[in-house]
Design a protein around this motif. Structure first.
Motif, short mmCIF file in Angstrom:
data_model
loop_
_atom_site.label_atom_id
_atom_site.label_comp_id
_atom_site.label_asym_id
_atom_site.label_seq_id
_atom_site.Cartn_x
_atom_site.Cartn_y
_atom_site.Cartn_z
N SER A 1 8.65 -1.28 2.49
CA SER A 1 9.57 -0.97 2.97
C SER A 1 9.99 0.21 1.62
CB SER A 1 10.47 -1.88 2.99
OG SER A 1 12.04 -1.46 3.06
N ILE A 2 9.37 -0.63 0.76
CA ILE A 2 9.76 -0.15 -1.03
C ILE A 2 8.27 1.06 -1.54
CG2 ILE A 2 9.37 -0.23 -4.11
CD1 ILE A 2 9.95 -3.35 -2.70
N ALA A 3 7.72 0.92 -1.12
CA ALA A 3 6.40 1.93 -0.87
C ALA A 3 6.63 3.06 -0.25
CB ALA A 3 5.43 1.39 -0.68
N ASP A 4 7.89 2.96 1.33
CA ASP A 4 7.54 4.58 1.74
C ASP A 4 9.16 4.78 1.63
OD1 ASP A 4 5.63 3.31 3.28
OD2 ASP A 4 6.72 2.35 5.32
N ALA A 5 10.29 4.31 1.23
CA ALA A 5 11.38 4.77 0.34
C ALA A 5 10.98 5.70 -0.75
CB ALA A 5 12.63 3.71 0.19
N TYR A 6 9.89 5.28 -1.18
CA TYR A 6 9.64 6.31 -2.49
C TYR A 6 9.02 7.13 -2.34
CZ TYR A 6 6.58 8.09 -6.55
OH TYR A 6 5.56 8.64 -7.26
N GLY A 7 8.34 6.87 -0.78
CA GLY A 7 7.09 8.63 -0.20
C GLY A 7 8.77 9.51 0.31
N LEU A 8 9.51 8.67 0.92
CA LEU A 8 11.01 10.03 1.67
C LEU A 8 11.57 9.95 0.13
CD1 LEU A 8 12.74 10.64 4.06
CD2 LEU A 8 14.05 8.64 3.29
#
Length: 278
Positions: free
Chosen positions: A156-163
């Motif tokens: 979740s953290i990695a994908d939030a950063y990507g967004l």
């Protein structure tokens, strides 16, 4: 028409997440309901056009959805469904594969459908799909303020950063806020947001703001099983208190610049974003 609607145009709030399963729609639905309970007129647009489920979360049913708007069978006003006190829902389409990959002309049809809508609205809450698809980015670019929902999980953290990276760098968007969901305490939520913000400052030279958290609460799941927002199902719960705080925090955000608000602005921004990504 409410006094608030007469004085100011609506604020347009986008709700997104880097990955699915982190409670994005739960946040969107309960935030809309909390704003409605505070006397605001709220329009909730379910813009997860392939796997829409705001109807389920709100316990309402409609035979019509955005696909009927595109076909010309219904107008936007005819799609509106009373969903909670002060809240009307624009249902998305669930399980229709074509709706997940609309072309520019189809999305433009949705955008233009807002033009004749004669509804007093204080807040337009836009619940987009998870991820960084072109439609997600188009909708988020059209919003004035953007809430990214995440949980304290590596994916979740990695994908939030990507967004955040795509919105901040590729689209040059600001007004990005973090909502920490299913946390153990306020301190936990602040710690999670601080970690993400430190990373975005270091690698993106971008500051994302922390707007609030929602505590882990079994009553959220119980409310979902009853097809009701938790702020209605269990108003005394911890999660409900957190959603009310989140609504209050939204009310306190600085007003958008003159000329950058309202449904017409939302339509214009959507068209501009589509042209840029098309």
């Amino acid at each position: 028409m409410s006094k608030t609607s007469q004085r100011t145009p609506p604020r347009v709030i986008g709700i997104a997440s880097g990955k699915g399963g982190v409670g994005k729609t739960t946040v969107a639905v309960n935030l809309a309901a909390a704003l409605g309970q505070r006397g605001h007129r709220v329009l909730l647009l379910d813009a997860d056009l392939g796997m829409a489920n705001a109807q389920v979360a709100l316990g309402v049913r409609s035979p019509w959805n955005i696909s009927h708007l595109l076909s010309g069978e219904k107008t936007l006003a005819e799609l509106l469904v009373p969903a909670a006190p002060g809240v009307q829902l624009v249902p998305g389409a669930s399980g229709l594969r074509d709706m997940a990959a609309l072309d520019m002309g189809q999305v433009a049809s949705i955008i233009h459908a807002f033009d004749p809508l004669d509804e007093p609205v204080d807040y337009l809450v836009v619940d987009v799909a998870a991820g960084i698809s072109p439609s997600v980015l188009t909708f988020m670019a059209a919003c004035q303020q953007r809430l990214v929902v995440l949980q304290d999980q590596p994916a979740s953290i990695a994908d939030a950063y990507g967004l955040i990276k795509v919105m901040a760098q590729d689209q040059e968007l600001s007004e990005i806020y973090l909502v920490a969901n299913a946390v153990q305490s306020d301190a936990h939520g602040q710690q999670l947001a601080s970690f993400v913000n430190d990373v975005t400052i270091r690698f993106l030279a971008t500051n994302v703001k922390y707007i609030g958290c929602v505590g882990a609460d079994e009553l959220v799941q119980q409310a979902q099983r009853k097809y009701r927002p938790v702020v209605d199902f269990a108003p005394g719960s911890r999660a409900s208190a957190d959603f009310r705080k989140l609504a209050q925090a939204l009310e306190k955000l600085p007003a958008p610049e003159p000329g950058s608000a309202g449904l017409q602005f939302f339509m214009e921004r959507l068209l501009h974003a589509q042209q840029a990504t098309g």
